[in-house]
Scaffold this active site. Structure first.
Site, mmCIF file in Angstrom:
data_model
loop_
_atom_site.group_PDB
_atom_site.id
_atom_site.type_symbol
_atom_site.label_atom_id
_atom_site.label_comp_id
_atom_site.label_asym_id
_atom_site.label_seq_id
_atom_site.Cartn_x
_atom_site.Cartn_y
_atom_site.Cartn_z
ATOM 1 N N GLU A 115 -4.451 2.476 -4.400
ATOM 2 C CA GLU A 115 -3.000 2.453 -4.253
ATOM 3 C C GLU A 115 -2.512 1.150 -3.628
ATOM 4 O O GLU A 115 -1.407 1.060 -3.134
ATOM 5 C CB GLU A 115 -2.529 3.633 -3.399
ATOM 6 C CG GLU A 115 -2.852 3.522 -1.917
ATOM 7 C CD GLU A 115 -4.290 3.845 -1.539
ATOM 8 O OE1 GLU A 115 -4.565 3.845 -0.331
ATOM 9 O OE2 GLU A 115 -5.139 4.100 -2.413
ATOM 10 N N ASP A 167 0.849 -1.187 0.000
ATOM 11 C CA ASP A 167 0.000 0.000 0.000
ATOM 12 C C ASP A 167 0.889 1.243 0.000
ATOM 13 O O ASP A 167 1.717 1.423 0.909
ATOM 14 C CB ASP A 167 -0.903 -0.010 1.239
ATOM 15 C CG ASP A 167 -1.965 1.051 1.181
ATOM 16 O OD1 ASP A 167 -3.089 0.728 0.765
ATOM 17 O OD2 ASP A 167 -1.676 2.216 1.535
ATOM 18 N N ILE A 168 0.737 2.077 -1.016
ATOM 19 C CA ILE A 168 1.518 3.310 -1.105
ATOM 20 C C ILE A 168 1.028 4.262 -0.012
ATOM 21 O O ILE A 168 -0.157 4.582 0.063
ATOM 22 C CB ILE A 168 1.390 3.952 -2.499
ATOM 23 C CG1 ILE A 168 1.883 2.978 -3.571
ATOM 24 C CG2 ILE A 168 2.170 5.270 -2.553
ATOM 25 C CD1 ILE A 168 1.616 3.421 -4.995
#
Length: 146
Positions: free
Chosen positions: A64, A21-22
């Site tokens: 994301e 997960d960004i």
């Protein structure tokens, strides 16, 4: 893909599932614009593709968040892969519109067999991801059962 492999009789193959997960991606989209967010997503996907093996499978899970399935990979090796990815992303330097921007990623990892229920494996990796986020982000965490 995992279900197909399992039905083909490869149930005992060891796999590691990484949920990536960004960090603070929504904030990037909200403050820098979706064009910058799209650039980050494309660059992130390229880094993952260059870092993992050809037989590993990556998919965008949503927004994301990405899922990476590594076959015949133990927990220790999965952690090494996760750390390589985390470090590669943290070293990126973006300067969209002349303003520096650092990007990091949090990663949760769960290990099992192809015969394991994907939803259960994913939930374990997602709990590990949550732990990484609560720990300050830009971290790799293993599911507790691993």
């Amino acid at each position: 893909m995992l279900e197909r492999r399992c039905k083909a009789g490869e149930k005992s193959t060891e796999i590691s599932l990484l949920v990536l997960d960004i960090d603070h991606f929504k904030r990037v989209n909200d403050t820098r614009g979706h064009d910058v967010g799209d650039l980050i997503l494309r660059t992130f996907a390229e880094i993952v593709s260059r870092t993992v093996r050809a037989n590993d499978h990556m998919a965008r899970w949503g927004g994301e968040e990405f899922v990476l399935v590594c076959e015949q990979v133990s927990g220790d090796t999965a952690r090494v892969i996760g750390e390589k990815l985390r470090e590669a992303v943290a070293q990126l330097r973006f300067e969209p519109h002349g303003q520096p921007l650092t990007v990091t990623v949090s990663i949760g990892i769960a290990c099992g067999k192809l015969s394991d229920n994907f939803d259960t494996l994913f939930k374990r990796a997602d709990v590990a991801l949550y732990k990484a986020k609560m720990g300050g982000r830009n971290l790799v965490e293993m599911a507790e059962d691993d």
